[in-house]
Structures are given as structure tokens and as C-alpha cells.
Design a protein around this motif. Structure first.
Motif, short mmCIF file in Angstrom:
data_model
loop_
_atom_site.label_atom_id
_atom_site.label_comp_id
_atom_site.label_asym_id
_atom_site.label_seq_id
_atom_site.Cartn_x
_atom_site.Cartn_y
_atom_site.Cartn_z
N ARG A 68 0.77 -1.21 -0.01
CA ARG A 68 -0.01 0.06 0.09
C ARG A 68 0.69 1.28 0.11
N LEU A 69 2.14 0.89 0.42
CA LEU A 69 3.05 2.37 0.14
C LEU A 69 3.74 2.43 -1.04
N GLY A 70 3.20 1.62 -2.10
CA GLY A 70 3.78 1.73 -3.48
C GLY A 70 4.82 0.46 -4.06
N PHE A 71 5.22 -0.28 -2.99
CA PHE A 71 6.37 -1.29 -3.27
C PHE A 71 5.55 -2.55 -3.75
N THR A 72 4.78 -2.51 -4.78
CA THR A 72 4.06 -3.52 -5.24
C THR A 72 4.80 -4.72 -5.89
N ALA A 73 6.18 -4.60 -6.16
CA ALA A 73 6.65 -5.54 -6.60
C ALA A 73 7.68 -6.23 -5.47
N ASN A 74 7.22 -7.26 -5.03
CA ASN A 74 8.01 -7.84 -3.92
C ASN A 74 8.24 -9.47 -4.25
N GLY A 75 9.59 -9.61 -4.36
CA GLY A 75 10.23 -10.91 -4.75
C GLY A 75 10.77 -11.77 -3.65
N MET A 76 10.45 -13.09 -3.23
CA MET A 76 11.31 -13.80 -2.50
C MET A 76 12.62 -14.46 -3.47
N SER A 77 13.74 -13.81 -3.27
CA SER A 77 14.59 -14.44 -4.05
C SER A 77 15.12 -15.80 -3.55
N VAL A 78 15.61 -16.83 -4.15
CA VAL A 78 16.05 -18.01 -3.57
C VAL A 78 17.28 -18.27 -4.37
N TRP A 79 18.49 -18.59 -3.71
CA TRP A 79 19.76 -19.13 -4.30
C TRP A 79 20.32 -20.56 -3.79
N ASP A 80 20.75 -20.94 -4.64
CA ASP A 80 21.78 -22.31 -4.28
C ASP A 80 23.26 -22.17 -4.35
N VAL A 81 23.55 -21.77 -3.04
CA VAL A 81 24.88 -21.31 -2.67
C VAL A 81 25.71 -22.49 -2.14
N ASP A 82 27.17 -22.52 -2.43
CA ASP A 82 27.99 -23.59 -2.06
C ASP A 82 28.02 -23.46 -0.46
N ASP A 83 27.58 -24.63 0.21
CA ASP A 83 27.54 -24.64 1.66
C ASP A 83 28.65 -23.96 2.39
N ALA A 84 29.78 -24.17 1.91
CA ALA A 84 30.86 -23.71 2.59
C ALA A 84 31.34 -22.28 2.74
N GLN A 85 30.39 -21.64 1.90
CA GLN A 85 30.54 -20.21 1.59
C GLN A 85 29.16 -19.34 2.08
#
Length: 347
Positions: A251-268
């Protein structure tokens, strides 16, 4: 059920945000005074009147620009549990399942996202057993698989929105609070009976009156000083993340909201997750379990923008930070806010 066009319309239908309102939301992000007349202190900082601050807060809440105003509780610091979960809900059953989750006090948030796993929700309970029981009831009632993504490590939690541009000004840089580590095994302290009563009395927000802690005390059977000292102790222990305003980003105008998900090396992932959490636009950043082979992602970062391109630009910045340690990623955009209440405990 709402779709993405409705989310945009909900924002467009709002009257323009005034600069005074933008500055008030910014000032009330956190650090609300634990004093006898806290709104008077905020008013002096903003060169407003105490009554004006309270009336503006009333209007912002009535317009839905703020979800609530008051303490934000971190129940894990008191031995409880938050669990992010998801389901692939058939379209024919979607509204019925959403209505079921709406009635459950353990469901703090619920979003529709553009993915095969189209319903994402957060279960919050005072004990891990209570959270698991709620997930089990959902699975049994819906006959659907519930994918659980409990938090393994928290890198950043803080939604701060640049609002001055929406009021016709120029956005100022918004500092991020340093990350606060979660409780170590055995460190969490269960709520006392009085603390639990206080949480139940304030989880929906603080009274918008000149002496809010006195008003809370009248509800819980304590004087204002006891209420303030208890809240101060809960802040110090991390049971309360902050006392402040919770903006409704859509309602404050931030209508694009994305849950970004990443496959990252466990050691890092831990070192890189800390770096991602410091990026502008990232409001929540966690390490969560994979569910291979269907779900290969272990790093979750919530992004908010006024357009999808803005969110994609934020994701490109994350990709630069992660570099070759990242093997794949996706963005699950929200298309409906189904529930947004936060933690709810029974008195």
C-alpha cells in the motif's frame, strides 16, 4: 483471493503520502521511547505536536499504510519457533485453503507467490512442538504436502522503505541495523507469566494515547513503570526486535515483492549471506534447508521495489556478490497478501 493487478490497484488507490507522514514513518521505524509520554518525545524530534503525531498514526493505520505499531516480538528468543512453509495448492482449492489458514492464530503471514509452490506462509508458536503441531494440522486438513523451511541462520531482518520520493522529496540513505545472532542452544529464556500476558496485550499494537504504557498497565494489572521496565528487559534480551511502525509495503507503493532464492555453496553461504543481508533492498535474509532434488536453494532474500525491474536489478546485485559460489537462483514474486498479522499468543 487477490491477483497482482489488485495489489497494484490497492497502491494506486491510496492518496499521495505527505512528507510529514514519510518522515514520521521513518522516525518510528524503531527506537520508540520507553518513557511516560513517548509520543511527545517523537513530536519534539519532528517539530510536531504530540496530538498531531498520534492523529497521523491513527490515519496511517486506518488507511492501511501501516500494518501495526508496537513491539515486534522474536519468539525464538523465548524458546518458540517461526517456520516458513509452502504448499502447491490446486487453483480450485486455493481460496478454501487460504480461508483455513486465515482462521489459524499460529499462521502469522500468508502470501500467494508465482510458482508451483504457490502458497507461502509463516507459522509462529510459543514452542517448537506447537509450531510442528500446527504444520501437521494444516497438512491433515488440506491433504497437501507441507514443505517446511525452518530458519537455520538469520543474516538480516529489517524492512526499511525509502518513502521520501513518494512524498515529492529525495530519498535519504536508510542505515541498516547490524545483524544480531540468534539464540545459542540453551540461551533462550521462556516467557514469564507476566511477560506472556504483556505480549498478548501488545502483539496487536500499542494504544495510541499520550501515556500508552499506562494504558497497557491497566489491561495487564501493573503500573506503567513495571510495563516499561519489562519491555526494556525484553528488548535487551532480543525477545522484542524493536518497538515501532510496521509499514504495509504494497500500500506504500512497493508492489513488486520477490522472494529471491539461491543455491549457494554450503562452505561459503554464511559469509556470503551476511554480505547479501547488507545490500539495499534486502529486508530479510536467511539460510534455510534444501529439499533436493525439487528445491535446491539454501539462501533466501526478500526484495522490494516499485517495479519488477527494480527487483531484478536488486537480484543482479546479489548475483554479483555471490559470484561463482551460486549455481542457480529464482525469484518468486508475490501476487497477493493473504494474511499479515504477526505473532499471536492467547492470554
Amino acid at each position: 483471493m487477490r491477483d497482482s493487478s489488485n495489489l497494484t490497484a490497492a497502491s494506486a488507490a491510496q492518496p499521495p503520502l505527505s512528507m510529514a507522514d514519510a518522515l514520521l514513518i521513518e522516525a518510528l521505524h524503531g527506537g520508540f521511547p520507553l518513557t511516560e509520554r513517548p509520543f511527545a518525545e517523537v513530536a519534539r524530534r519532528l517539530e510536531m505536536g504530540e496530538t498531531q503525531v498520534i492523529e497521523r498514526l491513527h490515519r496511517l493505520l486506518a488507511r492501511g499504510l501501516l500494518s501495526r505499531f508496537g513491539p515486534l516480538y522474536q519468539i525464538e528468543r523465548a524458546g518458540g519457533l517461526f517456520v516458513l512453509a509452502a504448499m502447491a495448492v490446486p487453483e480450485a482449492d486455493f481460496d478454501q485453503v487460504a480461508a483455513l489458514l486465515q482462521t489459524m492464530p499460529e499462521v502469522a503471514h500468508n502470501y500467494r507467490r508465482e510458482h508451483e509452490l504457490n502458497m507461502w506462509f509463516v507459522v509462529a508458536a510459543e514452542t517448537p512442538e506447537g509450531a510442528q503441531a500446527a504444520l501437521g494440522r494444516i497438512a491433515q486438513a488440506t491433504a497437501l504436502k507441507v514443505w517446511a523451511f525452518p530458519k537455520e541462520r538469520e543474516y538480516h531482518v529489517e524492512l526499511r522503505l525509502p518513502l521520501r520520493a513518494a512524498a515529492g522529496g529525495k530519498d535519504a540513505p536508510l542505515p541498516k541495523a547490524p545483524p544480531r545472532p540468534g539464540p545459542r542452544p540453551g540461551e533462550a529464556q521462556p516467557l514469564s507469566d507476566f511477560e506472556r500476558t504483556l505480549v498478548a496485550a501488545t502483539q496487536s499494537g500499542l494504544p495510541l494515547v499520550e501515556r500508552p504504557y499506562e494504558a497497557v498497565g491497566a489491561v495487564v494489572g501493573a503500573d506503567a513503570l513495571t510495563v516499561r521496565l519489562t519491555l526494556e528487559d525484553m528488548l535487551a534480551r532480543g525477545v522484542i526486535r524493536r518497538i515501532g511502525a510496521v509499514p504495509h509495503h504494497v500500500r506504500l507503493g512497493f508492489t513488486a515483492n520477490g522472494m529471491s532464492v539461491w543455491d549457494v555453496d554450503d562452505a561459503q553461504v554464511d559469509a556470503l549471506g551476511e554480505a547479501v543481508g547488507r545490500l539495499p533492498g534486502v529486508s530479510h535474509c536467511y539460510r534455510r534447508p534444501r529439499h533436493a532434488p525439487e528445491w535446491p536453494y539454501n539462501l533466501f532474500a526478500m526484495l522490494h521495489g516499485r517495479s519488477r525491474e527494480a527487483v531484478h536489478a536488486q537480484a543482479r546485485a546479489i548475483a554479483e556478490v555471490l559470484g561463482p559460489a551460486c549455481r542457480a537462483h529464482d525469484i518468486l514474486f508475490s501476487s497477493a497478501v493473504l494474511k499479515k498479522t504477526g505473532l499471536r499468543l492467547h492470554p
